[in-house]
Design a protein around this motif. Structure first.
Motif, PDB file in Angstrom:
ATOM      1  N   GLY A   2      -7.071  11.648  -6.536  1.00  0.00           N
ATOM      2  CA  GLY A   2      -6.496  11.252  -5.356  1.00  0.00           C
ATOM      3  C   GLY A   2      -5.283  11.756  -5.010  1.00  0.00           C
ATOM      4  O   GLY A   2      -4.212  11.776  -5.763  1.00  0.00           O
ATOM      5  N   ASP A   3      -5.403  12.575  -3.987  1.00  0.00           N
ATOM      6  CA  ASP A   3      -4.025  12.948  -3.364  1.00  0.00           C
ATOM      7  C   ASP A   3      -3.145  12.138  -2.584  1.00  0.00           C
ATOM      8  O   ASP A   3      -3.475  11.109  -1.976  1.00  0.00           O
ATOM      9  N   GLY A   4      -1.969  12.125  -2.843  1.00  0.00           N
ATOM     10  CA  GLY A   4      -0.750  11.348  -2.380  1.00  0.00           C
ATOM     11  C   GLY A   4      -0.778  10.059  -3.173  1.00  0.00           C
ATOM     12  O   GLY A   4      -0.379   9.134  -2.419  1.00  0.00           O
ATOM     13  N   MET A   5      -1.342   9.985  -4.374  1.00  0.00           N
ATOM     14  CA  MET A   5      -1.463   8.536  -5.053  1.00  0.00           C
ATOM     15  C   MET A   5      -0.362   8.909  -6.255  1.00  0.00           C
ATOM     16  O   MET A   5      -0.725   8.686  -7.385  1.00  0.00           O
ATOM     17  N   GLY A   6       0.809   8.922  -5.975  1.00  0.00           N
ATOM     18  CA  GLY A   6       1.962   8.826  -6.902  1.00  0.00           C
ATOM     19  C   GLY A   6       2.499   7.370  -7.378  1.00  0.00           C
ATOM     20  O   GLY A   6       1.744   6.386  -6.726  1.00  0.00           O
ATOM     21  N   VAL A   7       3.237   7.419  -8.086  1.00  0.00           N
ATOM     22  CA  VAL A   7       3.333   6.014  -8.993  1.00  0.00           C
ATOM     23  C   VAL A   7       3.815   5.143  -7.811  1.00  0.00           C
ATOM     24  O   VAL A   7       3.401   3.882  -7.661  1.00  0.00           O
ATOM     25  N   PRO A   8       4.815   5.266  -6.857  1.00  0.00           N
ATOM     26  CA  PRO A   8       5.254   4.587  -5.963  1.00  0.00           C
ATOM     27  C   PRO A   8       4.245   3.838  -5.162  1.00  0.00           C
ATOM     28  O   PRO A   8       4.143   2.834  -4.750  1.00  0.00           O
ATOM     29  N   THR A   9       3.265   4.967  -4.639  1.00  0.00           N
ATOM     30  CA  THR A   9       2.549   4.513  -3.627  1.00  0.00           C
ATOM     31  C   THR A   9       1.433   3.633  -4.486  1.00  0.00           C
ATOM     32  O   THR A   9       0.888   2.738  -3.543  1.00  0.00           O
ATOM     33  N   VAL A  10       0.674   3.837  -5.629  1.00  0.00           N
ATOM     34  CA  VAL A  10       0.009   3.001  -6.011  1.00  0.00           C
ATOM     35  C   VAL A  10       0.574   1.711  -6.567  1.00  0.00           C
ATOM     36  O   VAL A  10      -0.121   0.847  -6.455  1.00  0.00           O
ATOM     37  N   THR A  11       1.799   1.568  -6.881  1.00  0.00           N
ATOM     38  CA  THR A  11       2.459   0.545  -7.310  1.00  0.00           C
ATOM     39  C   THR A  11       2.562  -0.517  -5.703  1.00  0.00           C
ATOM     40  O   THR A  11       2.280  -1.557  -5.907  1.00  0.00           O
ATOM     41  N   ALA A  12       2.744   0.169  -4.848  1.00  0.00           N
ATOM     42  CA  ALA A  12       2.923  -0.633  -3.393  1.00  0.00           C
ATOM     43  C   ALA A  12       1.446  -1.030  -3.212  1.00  0.00           C
ATOM     44  O   ALA A  12       1.504  -2.340  -2.918  1.00  0.00           O
TER      45      ALA A  12
END
Length: 86
Positions: A46-56
């Motif tokens: 998943g590109d662009g799926m950092g911890v903050p994005t996934v948490t959101a």
């Protein structure tokens, strides 16, 4: 003071490859693992799926279903193995 001195062997990439292989082999002897060979491997990248994005995304999914959000699990949270790359 000055630059820290590293052992000469640590400058060779093969040293790290051998060390990693030995560490894995040692770990494999600690438990009785499934010795079957996989026929296939599914890799989700998943590109662009950092911890903050996934948490959101997790919070939004929970809130849309009427909960506070933090307790919600995404489907990928149920995978047996997950890793992060930086």
């Amino acid at each position: 003071m000055g630059k820290p001195r590293f052992p000469e062997q640590e400058k060779d990439p093969n040293f790290w490859n051998r060390w990693a292989q030995q560490t894995l082999n040692n770990a494999m002897t600690l438990q009785n693992l499934n010795k079957n060979k996989a026929k296939n491997l599914i890799l989700f990248l998943g590109d662009g799926m950092g911890v903050p994005t996934v948490t959101a995304a997790r919070i939004l999914k929970g809130q849309l279903s009427g909960h506070s959000g933090e307790e919600t699990q995404l489907e990928m949270d149920k995978f047996p193995f997950v890793s992060l790359a930086k």
